[in-house]
Design a protein around this motif. Structure first.
Motif, PDB file in Angstrom:
ATOM      1  N   ILE A 121      -3.222  -5.423   7.246  1.00  0.00           N
ATOM      2  CA  ILE A 121      -3.168  -6.455   6.077  1.00  0.00           C
ATOM      3  C   ILE A 121      -3.417  -7.799   6.719  1.00  0.00           C
ATOM      4  O   ILE A 121      -3.129  -8.131   7.833  1.00  0.00           O
ATOM      5  N   LYS A 122      -4.007  -8.745   5.774  1.00  0.00           N
ATOM      6  CA  LYS A 122      -4.616  -9.994   6.239  1.00  0.00           C
ATOM      7  C   LYS A 122      -3.737 -11.231   5.224  1.00  0.00           C
ATOM      8  O   LYS A 122      -4.002 -11.125   3.982  1.00  0.00           O
ATOM      9  N   PHE A 123      -3.139 -11.951   6.048  1.00  0.00           N
ATOM     10  CA  PHE A 123      -2.237 -12.945   5.259  1.00  0.00           C
ATOM     11  C   PHE A 123      -3.198 -13.936   4.362  1.00  0.00           C
ATOM     12  O   PHE A 123      -4.300 -14.343   4.997  1.00  0.00           O
ATOM     13  N   GLN A 124      -2.787 -14.231   3.268  1.00  0.00           N
ATOM     14  CA  GLN A 124      -3.813 -15.480   2.513  1.00  0.00           C
ATOM     15  C   GLN A 124      -2.876 -16.613   2.714  1.00  0.00           C
ATOM     16  O   GLN A 124      -3.583 -17.669   2.480  1.00  0.00           O
ATOM     17  N   PHE A 130       6.590 -12.411   5.488  1.00  0.00           N
ATOM     18  CA  PHE A 130       5.984 -12.225   6.958  1.00  0.00           C
ATOM     19  C   PHE A 130       6.763 -12.811   8.133  1.00  0.00           C
ATOM     20  O   PHE A 130       5.922 -12.611   9.040  1.00  0.00           O
ATOM     21  N   ASN A 135      -0.001 -11.616  11.712  1.00  0.00           N
ATOM     22  CA  ASN A 135      -1.232 -11.282  10.881  1.00  0.00           C
ATOM     23  C   ASN A 135      -1.983  -9.907  11.194  1.00  0.00           C
ATOM     24  O   ASN A 135      -1.988  -9.912  12.430  1.00  0.00           O
ATOM     25  N   SER A 155      -1.520 -11.116   0.562  1.00  0.00           N
ATOM     26  CA  SER A 155      -2.024 -10.517   1.485  1.00  0.00           C
ATOM     27  C   SER A 155      -3.371  -9.382   1.061  1.00  0.00           C
ATOM     28  O   SER A 155      -2.961  -9.107  -0.227  1.00  0.00           O
TER      29      SER A 155
END
Length: 196
Positions: A121-124, A130, A135, A155
């Motif tokens: 997953i990639k944090f926005q 979180f 990340n 994410s």
């Protein structure tokens, strides 16, 4: 803390309850409206088809109760997808409509479907959900439908295309993956949700 797992008739209710128990919290699996309304934290799990789960919720007469909840709710996998207003599944089905976006079939000719296994997953944005989660952490996914990236996306994950892997609108949170099957990192996410 009074924690409720809404009884959606799905197979993963007990595994979520066990994951919560490992964190030192007790939870109850129920479809009783008065117990749901008194809960401090609520989980909406989902496995299978949107049509089947919506039918269960309709039969139990708790669709409007879920839509009007003021406590923090975490939708898991299909549970997250049900927060949106429409799914392409089963030639189109109306879902809860908390967020006005469609759930789309995951289309990719080069990758096998459903999307099963560990993915990043990639944090926005920075978010309390979180806390203590790096990340690009990997979580366990099993799904064939996705929520497109939108203003509620916290994410994203890539499987052929980018899609929302965590969302939030007000008190409604959703994760596309299964935190209860994602080891220590999944436990941390559940802990963070319970402590928000």
């Amino acid at each position: 803390m009074n924690i409720v797992i809404i009884d959606t008739g799905c197979a993963n209710l007990t595994s979520i309850q066990v994951a919560i128990k490992h964190l030192g919290y007790n939870s109850i699996i129920t479809d009783n409206p008065s117990i749901i309304l008194k809960a401090k934290k609520i989980f909406l799990p989902g496995v299978g088809t949107a049509a089947a789960v919506m039918k269960v919720l309709q039969k139990k007469n708790i669709i409007n109760i879920i839509k009007e909840l003021k406590q923090n709710v975490l939708g898991i996998c299909l549970g997250m997808q049900l927060f949106f207003n429409f799914s392409e599944e089963s030639n189109g089905i109306k879902t809860l409509g908390v967020m006005k976006y469609p759930v789309l079939r995951l289309k990719d000719t080069n990758l096998s479907l459903p999307h099963i296994g560990w993915n990043q997953i990639k944090f926005q944005i920075a978010h309390p959900l979180f806390k203590n989660i790096p990340n690009y952490s990997r979580f366990y996914f099993v799904h064939s439908y996705i929520v497109p990236i939108n203003e509620y996306t916290l994410s994203t994950t890539t499987y052929g295309i980018n899609f929302s892997s965590i969302i939030q609108k007000n008190n409604f949170f959703g994760v596309q993956f299964h935190p209860e099957k994602s080891g220590n990192i999944g436990s941390q996410l559940l802990k963070n949700f319970l402590e928000i």
